[in-house]
Design a protein around this motif. Sequence first.
Motif: not given
Length: 194
Positions: A161-171, A184-194
Amino acid sequence: NSQHTYDLAVSSSVDADKMKIVYLGVDVPAGVEEDRRGVRERHPDLAASRVVLTVGRLVRQKGHRLLIEAMDDVMRTRPDVVHIIVGDGPERGALATQIRRLDREGTIRLVGRQEQEVLEDYFALARVFALTSHATHSFVEGLGYVFLEAAVRGVPAVGTRHGGIPEVIQHGETGYLVDPEPGSVAPRLGEMLD
């Protein structure tokens, strides 16, 4: 190039009536599906791997150190995950040292700058694109063009959640927005990989 950049300019006393947001476009590459079909044959060392891809200059504000730390957490329970980092810059030595310290030389790979053909292969291999840019001094990620490049290739992203990144990624739809910290990063990455 983003609402965030526009707002920064206005807060710095630039006349809002003299500006307009013009978002960057990205070329839709031809042959994305064909690339996906043949890529594992061209990269047999990655054929059985779940790949996380990062593309960006190797500078502090891109958050590579934070992402490497998060990837170490992810890989503890997912030994088939490989993190490919494309790019070069002044942080390369420090990142290589961090990777050695974590004993991840085979699974977190600094591959340097790459030709477009190789970059297309990496996008085709990727399950997830990740970049954890954050504020340092006066740096702000205006838009995060590389997130657009991932999206047009159908690769979901994890970004901060920095700069213009939230305008590109639709959470929750095209990826996830996270805080710039490994927990915060590791759990989301794990979720997306599983």
